[in-house]
Design a protein around this motif. Sequence first.
Motif, mmCIF file in Angstrom:
data_model
loop_
_atom_site.group_PDB
_atom_site.id
_atom_site.type_symbol
_atom_site.label_atom_id
_atom_site.label_comp_id
_atom_site.label_asym_id
_atom_site.label_seq_id
_atom_site.Cartn_x
_atom_site.Cartn_y
_atom_site.Cartn_z
ATOM 1 N N LYS A 102 0.735 -1.703 -0.090
ATOM 2 C CA LYS A 102 0.025 0.180 0.301
ATOM 3 C C LYS A 102 0.777 1.319 -0.197
ATOM 4 O O LYS A 102 0.491 2.140 -0.637
ATOM 5 C CB LYS A 102 -0.630 0.551 0.793
ATOM 6 N N GLU A 103 1.854 0.964 0.866
ATOM 7 C CA GLU A 103 2.860 2.094 0.712
ATOM 8 C C GLU A 103 4.165 2.688 -0.924
ATOM 9 O O GLU A 103 4.202 3.785 -0.951
ATOM 10 C CB GLU A 103 4.280 2.589 2.012
ATOM 11 N N ILE A 104 3.686 1.715 -1.827
ATOM 12 C CA ILE A 104 4.189 1.981 -3.111
ATOM 13 C C ILE A 104 3.132 2.159 -4.082
ATOM 14 O O ILE A 104 1.933 1.906 -3.690
ATOM 15 C CB ILE A 104 4.856 0.153 -3.163
ATOM 16 N N LYS A 105 4.200 3.564 -4.563
ATOM 17 C CA LYS A 105 3.181 3.474 -6.228
ATOM 18 C C LYS A 105 3.177 2.855 -6.447
ATOM 19 O O LYS A 105 3.477 1.724 -6.708
ATOM 20 C CB LYS A 105 4.188 4.680 -6.415
ATOM 21 N N GLN A 106 1.819 3.074 -7.458
ATOM 22 C CA GLN A 106 1.645 2.333 -7.712
ATOM 23 C C GLN A 106 1.208 1.798 -9.547
ATOM 24 O O GLN A 106 0.613 1.519 -10.277
ATOM 25 C CB GLN A 106 -0.633 1.628 -7.759
ATOM 26 N N ASP A 107 2.027 2.724 -9.491
ATOM 27 C CA ASP A 107 2.586 2.610 -11.013
ATOM 28 C C ASP A 107 3.113 1.456 -11.745
ATOM 29 O O ASP A 107 3.882 1.220 -13.192
ATOM 30 C CB ASP A 107 3.005 3.836 -12.169
ATOM 31 N N ILE A 108 3.514 0.846 -10.675
ATOM 32 C CA ILE A 108 4.433 -0.182 -11.317
ATOM 33 C C ILE A 108 3.925 -1.278 -11.039
ATOM 34 O O ILE A 108 2.850 -1.745 -9.656
ATOM 35 C CB ILE A 108 5.970 -0.798 -10.001
ATOM 36 N N ILE A 109 4.140 -2.784 -11.697
ATOM 37 C CA ILE A 109 3.497 -4.082 -11.133
ATOM 38 C C ILE A 109 4.470 -4.871 -9.202
ATOM 39 O O ILE A 109 4.805 -4.614 -9.504
ATOM 40 C CB ILE A 109 4.115 -5.571 -11.404
ATOM 41 N N VAL A 110 3.234 -5.272 -8.225
ATOM 42 C CA VAL A 110 4.407 -5.397 -7.313
ATOM 43 C C VAL A 110 3.119 -6.820 -6.489
ATOM 44 O O VAL A 110 1.926 -6.434 -6.205
ATOM 45 C CB VAL A 110 3.867 -4.361 -6.296
ATOM 46 N N GLU A 111 3.105 -7.378 -6.769
ATOM 47 C CA GLU A 111 3.194 -8.465 -6.314
ATOM 48 C C GLU A 111 3.296 -8.921 -5.068
ATOM 49 O O GLU A 111 4.824 -8.899 -4.627
ATOM 50 C CB GLU A 111 3.230 -9.919 -7.282
ATOM 51 N N VAL A 112 3.049 -9.723 -3.641
ATOM 52 C CA VAL A 112 3.698 -9.848 -2.583
ATOM 53 C C VAL A 112 2.877 -11.458 -2.568
ATOM 54 O O VAL A 112 1.621 -12.321 -2.891
ATOM 55 C CB VAL A 112 2.324 -8.809 -1.566
ATOM 56 N N GLU A 113 3.616 -12.257 -1.389
ATOM 57 C CA GLU A 113 3.452 -13.903 -1.383
ATOM 58 C C GLU A 113 4.194 -14.071 0.008
ATOM 59 O O GLU A 113 5.323 -13.713 0.362
ATOM 60 C CB GLU A 113 3.930 -14.601 -2.517
ATOM 61 N N ALA A 114 3.430 -14.586 1.335
ATOM 62 C CA ALA A 114 3.534 -15.037 2.392
ATOM 63 C C ALA A 114 3.544 -16.158 2.823
ATOM 64 O O ALA A 114 3.148 -16.771 1.950
ATOM 65 C CB ALA A 114 2.402 -14.370 3.613
ATOM 66 N N ILE A 115 4.945 -16.931 2.783
ATOM 67 C CA ILE A 115 5.400 -17.768 2.732
ATOM 68 C C ILE A 115 6.238 -18.432 3.979
ATOM 69 O O ILE A 115 7.243 -17.862 4.058
ATOM 70 C CB ILE A 115 6.345 -19.006 1.817
ATOM 71 N N ASP A 116 6.360 -19.481 4.167
ATOM 72 C CA ASP A 116 7.489 -20.476 5.424
ATOM 73 C C ASP A 116 8.613 -20.943 3.965
ATOM 74 O O ASP A 116 8.685 -22.414 3.377
ATOM 75 C CB ASP A 116 6.382 -21.257 5.840
ATOM 76 N N LEU A 117 9.950 -20.157 3.965
ATOM 77 C CA LEU A 117 10.467 -20.300 3.434
ATOM 78 C C LEU A 117 11.670 -22.565 4.296
ATOM 79 O O LEU A 117 12.456 -22.657 3.627
ATOM 80 C CB LEU A 117 11.583 -19.604 3.570
ATOM 81 N N THR A 118 10.549 -22.789 4.874
ATOM 82 C CA THR A 118 11.721 -23.879 4.912
ATOM 83 C C THR A 118 10.533 -25.732 4.517
ATOM 84 O O THR A 118 10.898 -26.021 4.486
ATOM 85 C CB THR A 118 10.741 -24.622 7.336
ATOM 86 N N LYS A 119 9.426 -24.327 3.938
ATOM 87 C CA LYS A 119 7.901 -25.284 3.255
ATOM 88 C C LYS A 119 8.967 -26.011 1.873
ATOM 89 O O LYS A 119 8.373 -24.903 1.031
ATOM 90 C CB LYS A 119 7.665 -25.484 3.807
ATOM 91 N N GLN A 120 9.509 -26.673 1.413
ATOM 92 C CA GLN A 120 9.865 -26.873 -0.044
ATOM 93 C C GLN A 120 8.509 -26.872 -1.132
ATOM 94 O O GLN A 120 8.342 -26.246 -2.068
ATOM 95 C CB GLN A 120 10.111 -28.095 -0.580
ATOM 96 N N LYS A 121 7.405 -27.277 -0.886
ATOM 97 C CA LYS A 121 6.363 -27.107 -1.803
ATOM 98 C C LYS A 121 5.250 -25.743 -1.762
ATOM 99 O O LYS A 121 5.432 -25.283 -2.607
ATOM 100 C CB LYS A 121 5.351 -28.017 -1.394
ATOM 101 N N GLU A 122 5.718 -24.476 -0.718
ATOM 102 C CA GLU A 122 5.393 -23.610 -0.573
ATOM 103 C C GLU A 122 6.906 -22.487 -1.965
ATOM 104 O O GLU A 122 6.017 -21.471 -2.221
ATOM 105 C CB GLU A 122 5.692 -22.752 0.742
ATOM 106 N N ILE A 123 7.664 -22.979 -1.490
ATOM 107 C CA ILE A 123 8.515 -22.087 -2.400
ATOM 108 C C ILE A 123 8.757 -23.412 -3.851
ATOM 109 O O ILE A 123 7.961 -21.871 -4.567
ATOM 110 C CB ILE A 123 10.581 -22.999 -1.858
ATOM 111 N N GLU A 124 8.255 -23.957 -4.430
ATOM 112 C CA GLU A 124 8.203 -24.604 -5.592
ATOM 113 C C GLU A 124 6.527 -23.724 -6.127
ATOM 114 O O GLU A 124 6.553 -23.269 -6.833
ATOM 115 C CB GLU A 124 7.548 -25.933 -5.244
ATOM 116 N N LYS A 125 5.661 -23.401 -5.562
ATOM 117 C CA LYS A 125 4.567 -22.347 -5.564
ATOM 118 C C LYS A 125 4.323 -21.363 -5.828
ATOM 119 O O LYS A 125 3.843 -20.900 -7.035
ATOM 120 C CB LYS A 125 3.098 -23.129 -4.358
#
Length: 185
Positions: A102-125
């Motif tokens: 929300k703090e970033i200007k929106q004329d660029i593409i900004v995607e966010v994803e919360a993951i657990d870096l200890t989980k291989q399946k989440e990294i692959e996804k």
Amino acid sequence: FITIATTGSAQIFGDLSSSQGNRGSCSNATRALHAYESSIEYVTIASLGNGVKEKLSIERKNCLIIGASGGIGNAITKKLAEQNYNLFLIGKNKNKLLKLKKEIKQDIIVEVEAIDLTKQKEIEKVIKKIRNKFKKIDILINTSGLFLIKSIDKTSIKEFEKLYQINVRAPFIFSKEFSKDMKKS
């Protein structure tokens, strides 16, 4: 006319002190990030002669930031957003990532994803999501990390494995995947 904005040989740097409550970070530590560009990043407005203005886009650089919800990652994200990079932000705290977006200007593409870096399946996804959103990643920044403040004799194997997964294995997987893109650039 066409207005062209470039960053030339832009340097992005600043005081990225991590005394914002992050565990394992050094108080008053100063970090600097240097990013160099040699190509035109985007065309902002084109006048089509009939008074109609249209926003055009030449491919912008795409940046993947792992650990974007933390102090250093957050500061780097803001600096890169100012330089008009498209951003894919990964962190463990979804609320912090959404607030940052929300703090970033929106004329660029900004995607966010919360993951657990200890989980291989989440990294692959998340790698699949990144590949679906961006054709390539030009810059990979890893600021995620875990630091235990205890002696080795009091550290369990489970704690060590978590440290290894976050500090070594996950950065290796992302680097292995997206280094292919960077070699082509």
